[in-house]
Each structure stands twice: as structure tokens, then as C-alpha cells.
Design a protein around this motif. Structure first.
Motif, short mmCIF file in Angstrom:
data_model
loop_
_atom_site.label_atom_id
_atom_site.label_comp_id
_atom_site.label_asym_id
_atom_site.label_seq_id
_atom_site.Cartn_x
_atom_site.Cartn_y
_atom_site.Cartn_z
N VAL A 24 0.95 -1.11 0.02
CA VAL A 24 0.13 0.07 0.10
C VAL A 24 0.84 1.06 0.12
CG1 VAL A 24 -1.96 -1.00 1.02
CG2 VAL A 24 -0.11 0.04 2.49
N SER A 25 2.22 1.01 0.27
CA SER A 25 3.06 2.45 0.22
C SER A 25 4.02 2.17 -0.88
CB SER A 25 3.87 2.40 1.50
OG SER A 25 4.79 1.18 1.61
N ASP A 26 3.89 3.50 -1.69
CA ASP A 26 4.61 3.53 -2.89
C ASP A 26 6.19 3.65 -2.50
OD1 ASP A 26 5.13 3.48 -5.47
OD2 ASP A 26 4.68 5.83 -5.58
N VAL A 27 6.96 2.99 -1.90
CA VAL A 27 8.27 2.89 -1.59
C VAL A 27 9.17 1.80 -2.41
CG1 VAL A 27 10.00 2.77 0.02
CG2 VAL A 27 7.57 3.71 0.65
N THR A 28 10.23 2.32 -3.16
CA THR A 28 11.00 1.33 -3.74
C THR A 28 12.18 1.23 -2.94
OG1 THR A 28 12.08 3.20 -5.00
CG2 THR A 28 10.36 1.95 -6.14
N LEU A 29 12.81 0.02 -2.64
CA LEU A 29 13.77 -0.32 -2.04
C LEU A 29 15.08 -0.03 -2.54
CD1 LEU A 29 12.99 -4.01 -0.66
CD2 LEU A 29 12.97 -1.82 0.64
N PRO A 30 16.17 0.47 -1.76
CA PRO A 30 17.47 0.95 -2.39
C PRO A 30 18.23 -0.33 -3.08
CG PRO A 30 17.60 0.81 -0.08
CD PRO A 30 16.22 0.75 -0.42
N MET A 31 18.71 -0.34 -4.20
CA MET A 31 19.28 -1.25 -4.84
C MET A 31 20.81 -1.17 -4.99
SD MET A 31 16.68 -3.21 -5.70
CE MET A 31 17.20 -4.21 -6.83
N ARG A 32 21.44 -2.11 -4.87
CA ARG A 32 22.92 -2.17 -4.91
C ARG A 32 23.44 -2.79 -6.28
NH1 ARG A 32 24.71 -7.22 -3.54
NH2 ARG A 32 23.77 -8.53 -2.04
N GLU A 33 24.67 -2.68 -6.49
CA GLU A 33 25.01 -3.57 -7.72
C GLU A 33 25.20 -4.97 -7.19
OE1 GLU A 33 29.11 -3.61 -10.23
OE2 GLU A 33 29.01 -1.99 -8.85
N ASP A 34 24.85 -5.77 -8.25
CA ASP A 34 24.48 -7.20 -8.11
C ASP A 34 26.12 -7.90 -8.47
OD1 ASP A 34 23.73 -9.74 -7.24
OD2 ASP A 34 22.76 -9.92 -9.11
N LYS A 35 26.88 -7.82 -7.38
CA LYS A 35 28.30 -8.57 -7.79
C LYS A 35 28.75 -9.49 -6.64
CE LYS A 35 30.98 -4.73 -5.98
NZ LYS A 35 32.03 -3.57 -6.33
#
Length: 105
Positions: free
Chosen positions: A55-66
Motif C-alpha cells: 500500500v505504500s509507494d516505496v522502492t527499496l534501495p538497490m546495490r550493484e549485484d556482484k
């Protein structure tokens, strides 16, 4: 949808609930009311409503996938419990792991 006493008794038996005979009729009325309310919800047009994952419009912080070792192997290995022996990660033969006493004979 209207429920009768027999249907409520069957639902109670399937749910492993002990419902006294005198409570079946009032319970049938309450459950019928709940089902009628749900049928009202089915009449609402939701064709233009996007499905929600939250219900909340929040995107999670992403990190480089390595793949990394975390860079803190020496600090992790310094946490060795009393019976374990710390093996220096720079020791190429040991590979930077804990060595522990044998537990199972």
C-alpha cells in the motif's frame, strides 16, 4: 448467499469447532450477512485498478549485484569462540577459516 443451520454445522465440523445447537441459527444469520457483504464487493468495477504488492509507494534501495567476500574476513574470523583456532586468511593453505575441535567421534 444464505446459509442454513445444517451448512453452518458442517462448516463448524470441518473447522474442528464445537458449536452448540442453540448457536447455529444466529451464527447462520451472521455468516449469511458476511457473505452478502462480500457479494456486494464483487459488484465493484476494479478493471482499471492496478494490482498492489504494497500500500505504500516505496522502492527499496538497490546495490550493484556482484559477488564479493565482504572484505572483512579477518574481522569475522577474529570472532572465533574459545575452542576454535583462528587461521589467518593470508595463509593460503588454510584459506581463512575457523578450525574447531572434533565434536562427533
Amino acid at each position: 448467499m444464505s446459509l442454513d443451520k445444517d451448512t453452518v454445522a458442517r462448516i463448524a465440523r470441518l473447522a474442528r469447532l464445537k458449536v452448540p445447537e442453540e448457536e447455529l441459527a444466529p451464527l447462520a444469520g451472521e455468516l449469511s450477512g458476511i457473505l452478502a457483504w462480500i457479494e456486494q464487493l464483487n459488484e465493484v468495477d476494479t478493471s482499471n485498478v492496478a494490482p498492489l504488492a504494497s500500500v505504500s509507494d516505496v522502492t527499496l534501495p538497490m546495490r550493484e549485484d556482484k559477488v564479493t567476500d565482504g572484505g572483512i574476513a579477518a574481522r569475522v574470523l577474529a570472532n572465533a569462540p574459545g575452542g576454535a583456532v583462528y587461521v589467518d586468511p593470508s595463509d593460503k593453505n588454510a584459506g581463512g577459516f575457523f578450525t574447531v575441535p572434533k565434536v562427533v567421534e
